[in-house]
Design a protein around this motif. Sequence first.
Motif, short mmCIF file in Angstrom:
data_model
loop_
_atom_site.label_atom_id
_atom_site.label_comp_id
_atom_site.label_asym_id
_atom_site.label_seq_id
_atom_site.Cartn_x
_atom_site.Cartn_y
_atom_site.Cartn_z
N GLY A 65 0.83 -1.19 0.00
CA GLY A 65 0.00 0.00 0.00
C GLY A 65 0.87 1.24 0.00
N THR A 66 0.23 2.38 0.23
CA THR A 66 0.93 3.65 0.28
C THR A 66 0.80 4.24 1.68
N ALA A 67 1.93 4.49 2.31
CA ALA A 67 1.91 5.05 3.66
C ALA A 67 1.43 6.49 3.65
N THR A 68 0.53 6.84 4.56
CA THR A 68 0.03 8.20 4.72
C THR A 68 0.14 8.58 6.20
N ASP A 69 -0.23 9.81 6.50
CA ASP A 69 -0.20 10.26 7.89
C ASP A 69 -1.18 9.48 8.76
N GLU A 70 -2.23 8.93 8.17
CA GLU A 70 -3.26 8.24 8.93
C GLU A 70 -3.13 6.72 8.89
N GLY A 71 -2.19 6.21 8.12
CA GLY A 71 -2.05 4.76 8.02
C GLY A 71 -1.55 4.35 6.65
N ILE A 72 -2.06 3.24 6.14
CA ILE A 72 -1.68 2.74 4.82
C ILE A 72 -2.92 2.63 3.95
N GLU A 73 -2.85 3.16 2.74
CA GLU A 73 -3.99 3.15 1.84
C GLU A 73 -3.73 2.23 0.65
N TYR A 74 -4.82 1.61 0.16
CA TYR A 74 -4.75 0.71 -0.98
C TYR A 74 -5.83 1.12 -1.98
N GLU A 75 -5.45 1.18 -3.24
CA GLU A 75 -6.39 1.57 -4.28
C GLU A 75 -6.51 0.46 -5.33
#
Length: 212
Positions: A65-75
């Motif tokens: 996934g992609t690390a963000t300030d709020e966690g990890i996102e998956y698209e």
Amino acid sequence: MTKKKKAALLISSLALIAVIVLGGTLAYFTSQDDATNVFTLGKVSGDLTETTKEDTVDGHKVKPGTATDEGIEYEKVMPGDWLSKEPRVSLKADSEDAYVRVKLEVDVLEGTLNDGQKAEIISANCLNFGEKWVVSGDYIYYQDVLTTKSNGSSQTDPVFTIVKIPGKSWDNEAASAKFTIKVTADLIQADNFTPVKTDNVITGWGDVEIKK
């Protein structure tokens, strides 16, 4: 769910830490002289962090996934995808020894997931829980005490490393769902505390109340 129907799933984490903090100074003054005895209480505190990586497990591609300030996102997640997600809990350098447990919750941001689907996504059907983590009730308990001492570990093994998105068992209503997996970690002092055990396995903390 048909193969042509793409699932736009978003999985992220809110890394929340609930800790018990005992701080401050207690002072006792004698009535006979000016001597002062000062007692500084310890504290328990930690962090929850996550990593993600591209991998292959049992011949199955695991997507990062992609690390963000709020966690990890998956698209652009598809039914049957395996996603890399590795949450760990660690003690801060000034923390006392502690037991750890985590709670997982699914929050649907868009689309529809029924209660059964939300329960499945945080169950052993979809998550490969680590050997040192035991599911009991609403929590997953770590079986080792965390410590900053040199003879132990200050960080847990990953709670899990893979999120397996269900395939044909989920219908088209879930195709456009966006949801988060919220990971909440609790820490409690190891000294003078005895967790509940079943067959020598930690399965509870009794009626203790965790405060931030």
